[in-house]
Design a protein around this motif. Sequence first.
Motif, PDB file in Angstrom:
ATOM      1  N   CYS A 225      51.762  60.793  34.906  1.00  0.00           N
ATOM      2  CA  CYS A 225      52.510  61.836  34.204  1.00  0.00           C
ATOM      3  C   CYS A 225      51.594  63.015  33.896  1.00  0.00           C
ATOM      4  N   LYS A 226      52.226  64.126  33.508  1.00  0.00           N
ATOM      5  CA  LYS A 226      51.509  65.372  33.176  1.00  0.00           C
ATOM      6  C   LYS A 226      50.543  65.754  34.290  1.00  0.00           C
ATOM      7  N   ILE A 257      43.062  80.883  42.053  1.00  0.00           N
ATOM      8  CA  ILE A 257      43.562  79.519  42.161  1.00  0.00           C
ATOM      9  C   ILE A 257      45.091  79.560  42.188  1.00  0.00           C
ATOM     10  N   ILE A 258      45.664  78.501  42.754  1.00  0.00           N
ATOM     11  CA  ILE A 258      47.109  78.265  42.693  1.00  0.00           C
ATOM     12  C   ILE A 258      47.326  76.979  41.905  1.00  0.00           C
ATOM     13  N   LEU A 259      48.256  77.030  40.971  1.00  0.00           N
ATOM     14  CA  LEU A 259      48.498  75.897  40.077  1.00  0.00           C
ATOM     15  C   LEU A 259      49.931  75.403  40.234  1.00  0.00           C
ATOM     16  N   TRP A 260      50.068  74.097  40.425  1.00  0.00           N
ATOM     17  CA  TRP A 260      51.374  73.430  40.428  1.00  0.00           C
ATOM     18  C   TRP A 260      51.391  72.377  39.323  1.00  0.00           C
ATOM     19  N   GLN A 261      52.579  72.082  38.844  1.00  0.00           N
ATOM     20  CA  GLN A 261      52.735  71.045  37.825  1.00  0.00           C
ATOM     21  C   GLN A 261      53.888  70.122  38.190  1.00  0.00           C
ATOM     22  N   LEU A 262      53.686  68.845  37.872  1.00  0.00           N
ATOM     23  CA  LEU A 262      54.719  67.832  38.069  1.00  0.00           C
ATOM     24  C   LEU A 262      54.852  67.023  36.784  1.00  0.00           C
ATOM     25  N   PRO A 263      56.074  66.696  36.377  1.00  0.00           N
ATOM     26  CA  PRO A 263      56.219  65.877  35.163  1.00  0.00           C
ATOM     27  C   PRO A 263      55.741  64.450  35.358  1.00  0.00           C
ATOM     28  N   SER A 264      55.986  63.858  36.533  1.00  0.00           N
ATOM     29  CA  SER A 264      55.585  62.469  36.749  1.00  0.00           C
ATOM     30  C   SER A 264      55.691  62.117  38.219  1.00  0.00           C
ATOM     31  N   LEU A 265      55.018  61.038  38.584  1.00  0.00           N
ATOM     32  CA  LEU A 265      55.111  60.426  39.904  1.00  0.00           C
ATOM     33  C   LEU A 265      55.205  58.921  39.717  1.00  0.00           C
ATOM     34  N   GLN A 266      56.285  58.344  40.197  1.00  0.00           N
ATOM     35  CA  GLN A 266      56.430  56.903  40.130  1.00  0.00           C
ATOM     36  C   GLN A 266      55.494  56.228  41.145  1.00  0.00           C
ATOM     37  N   PRO A 267      55.146  54.962  40.952  1.00  0.00           N
ATOM     38  CA  PRO A 267      54.287  54.271  41.928  1.00  0.00           C
ATOM     39  C   PRO A 267      54.855  54.366  43.341  1.00  0.00           C
ATOM     40  N   GLY A 268      54.049  54.866  44.261  1.00  0.00           N
ATOM     41  CA  GLY A 268      54.462  55.039  45.647  1.00  0.00           C
ATOM     42  C   GLY A 268      55.164  56.351  45.937  1.00  0.00           C
ATOM     43  N   GLU A 269      55.443  57.176  44.947  1.00  0.00           N
ATOM     44  CA  GLU A 269      56.172  58.434  45.162  1.00  0.00           C
ATOM     45  C   GLU A 269      55.239  59.500  45.743  1.00  0.00           C
ATOM     46  N   LEU A 270      55.807  60.366  46.602  1.00  0.00           N
ATOM     47  CA  LEU A 270      55.056  61.405  47.305  1.00  0.00           C
ATOM     48  C   LEU A 270      55.610  62.779  46.951  1.00  0.00           C
ATOM     49  N   SER A 271      54.703  63.766  46.827  1.00  0.00           N
ATOM     50  CA  SER A 271      55.101  65.149  46.584  1.00  0.00           C
ATOM     51  C   SER A 271      54.256  66.061  47.471  1.00  0.00           C
TER      52      SER A 271
END
Length: 337
Positions: A225-226, A257-271
């Motif tokens: 997360c975060k 720089i380029i900044l991206w944010q993701l709230p979470s990644l579940q086990p095995g999830e790809l982004s």
Amino acid sequence: HFELALSIILPGLYSYSVMNRAFDPFSISDEDKLQIDNVRTLMQAVRLEANLKPDVFSGTFASSEAMVCSIETPSLFPQDPMSRQGNKEEGCTVHVNLNEVLTSLYDERAGSLSLSLEGLINVRFSGGRPFTLNIIDQNHDIEKLIEDSKFCIKVSKSDEDLAAKKALRVFLCDSLETEKVASYTCSPHVRPIPLLVKTKVRVEGPRCQVGVKIRSNPSNHRPLCKIVIIMAVPPDVKGDTVKLTKRNGIWDGMKRIILWQLPSLQPGELSEFQAQFQFVNPDLEHRIVPSFPVIVRCDALQDQFSDIRITLNGALDSHNPLIMSLTKSVRVLHRKN
């Protein structure tokens, strides 16, 4: 006002009692005396409660003792017994925070990966009595343990005992502050890999395309997360010409720089993320493929990468035994060159 009302009611009460008996203007019955004494006692209580100044009816002053005394009455809002129980339980609860930080560096050209896992043990306790924390390390994950001498001491008996079980005698004052009682560094054999980061750079004429893939390890026990992804942009390309495939990307021209944010990644999830730039010298025929280093920062709540366990030994008082509340978290800092 209340005294004035009583002074008016008192003669009325007396006249009412006289009308119901044979008329005798010079006699007062025992019942009338008792009624008059009760009313006078009530008037005196009112004077004491209100801390009155000179009595306008009797012409006397209240004494200094009477001005500070008061009539005790039961409280209409007694303390909630559940709140007292909650405070008692709070004083018998040892709050332990196990925070680990994983720092990793992957050099793609050299094909090397370096890892470092460190941890902190923070404690909050307002009970005001000592207790013992047992750090059980059956797999010998801890290479070095450093206790804070201000709050605890080691009580293990031998070096052999230290290898599998480390006991810390903790002394905390009656405070609500969280204190760091110990820190540790894990052995090199502890090599968790919570995420995989892959980048691909493709040059097409005057344009340069970059793709970034981030995948959470399927063997993770908890979601990541975060998540913050930071990609450094080399001076070979014009940063202000960037085109992003996802709208949540931010270009910082000052830091390049380029900044991206993701709230979470579940086990095995790809982004996946992609960016496209223009070269500074678009007419250059033979060019070196530029490098875009990537840094990923994320957390894992209620998780840990080492296999250590923490137990509490503090039942010195059988009437108020101690209990432990354990929270865990991991901070991941990964860099890919």
